[in-house]
Design a protein around this motif. Structure first.
Motif, PDB file in Angstrom:
ATOM      1  N   THR A  19       0.896  -1.270   0.037  1.00 14.65           N
ATOM      2  CA  THR A  19      -0.067  -0.030  -0.118  1.00 14.65           C
ATOM      3  C   THR A  19       0.843   1.172  -0.128  1.00 14.65           C
TER       4      THR A  19
ATOM      5  N   TYR B 184       0.287   5.325   0.483  1.00 13.55           N
ATOM      6  CA  TYR B 184      -0.422   6.633   0.772  1.00 13.55           C
ATOM      7  C   TYR B 184       0.209   7.783   0.932  1.00 13.55           C
TER       8      TYR B 184
ATOM      9  N   SER C 294      -0.592  11.951   3.051  1.00 13.01           N
ATOM     10  CA  SER C 294      -1.343  12.530   3.949  1.00 13.01           C
ATOM     11  C   SER C 294      -0.688  13.630   4.356  1.00 13.01           C
TER      12      SER C 294
ATOM     13  N   MET D  41      -3.105   0.011   8.268  1.00 18.97           N
ATOM     14  CA  MET D  41      -3.676   1.196   7.635  1.00 18.97           C
ATOM     15  C   MET D  41      -4.900   1.856   8.436  1.00 18.97           C
TER      16      MET D  41
ATOM     17  N   LYS E 226      -5.381   5.573   9.773  1.00 16.24           N
ATOM     18  CA  LYS E 226      -6.281   6.519   9.357  1.00 16.24           C
ATOM     19  C   LYS E 226      -7.080   7.139  10.717  1.00 16.24           C
TER      20      LYS E 226
ATOM     21  N   ILE F  97      -5.541  11.362   4.397  1.00 11.76           N
ATOM     22  CA  ILE F  97      -5.131  10.320   4.061  1.00 11.76           C
ATOM     23  C   ILE F  97      -5.618   9.797   2.547  1.00 11.76           C
TER      24      ILE F  97
ATOM     25  N   ILE G 131      -5.125   6.730  -0.166  1.00 14.03           N
ATOM     26  CA  ILE G 131      -4.578   5.726  -0.737  1.00 14.03           C
ATOM     27  C   ILE G 131      -4.218   5.807  -2.154  1.00 14.03           C
ATOM     28  N   GLN G 132      -2.712   5.872  -2.403  1.00 17.10           N
ATOM     29  CA  GLN G 132      -2.332   5.952  -3.841  1.00 17.10           C
ATOM     30  C   GLN G 132      -2.288   4.727  -4.716  1.00 17.10           C
TER      31      GLN G 132
ATOM     32  N   GLU H 264      -2.497   0.062  -4.216  1.00 20.30           N
ATOM     33  CA  GLU H 264      -2.541  -1.242  -3.465  1.00 20.30           C
ATOM     34  C   GLU H 264      -2.415  -2.319  -4.406  1.00 20.30           C
TER      35      GLU H 264
END
Length: 140
Positions: A4, A6, A8, A61, A65, A73, A75-76, A78
């Motif tokens: 993953t 992400y 933020s 994750m 969060k 946040i 998620i870019q 997975e």
């Protein structure tokens, strides 16, 4: 292996002490859960990759969060891959402002994060991971 990525935004200034607290806790939790990864900071933005067993990464994750130290946040990416991107790392870190190597691709991803956009090109995420893996120094 599940991965993953992400981004933020920090709710406070990222001072060396603040960052070290995050890294120390991450390394402790990641060692317990068999998760590896890296954390990249730029100004008040984070970009992080986590890899490990899918359920453990998703539980991590969920904790992230709920963490009040950051917001927005996103998620870019997975994905699953047999390749270990972070061999031997509990949690590596890189400060872009202090690194002399060409980090334009990673910086462009941070600009997308600043605009709260999801990375539109999965190749950009893989490029970022490759650049980080080639240039990171594992701290701690």
């Amino acid at each position: 292996m599940f991965k993953t990525v992400y981004t933020s935004k920090s709710n406070e200034s990222i001072t060396p002490k603040f960052l070290q607290e995050i890294l120390n806790l991450s390394r402790k939790n990641n060692a317990r859960d068999g998760i590896r990864g890296f954390l990249v900071c730029r100004e008040n933005f984070f970009l992080q990759l986590l890899e490990g067993q899918e359920q453990k990464v998703k539980e991590c994750m969920d904790r992230i969060k709920k963490d009040s130290r950051h917001k927005n946040i996103i998620i870019q990416a997975e994905f699953f891959s047999n390749e270990k991107i972070t061999p031997g790392w509990g949690m590596a870190h890189l400060e872009l402002n202090e690194k002399p190597w060409n980090a334009e691709e990673i910086i462009s991803l941070f600009e997308m994060a600043r605009a709260e956009k999801v990375f539109s090109d999965s190749g950009a995420v893989k490029t970022m991971i490759k650049l980080f893996a080639q240039n990171a120094k594992v701290l701690g």
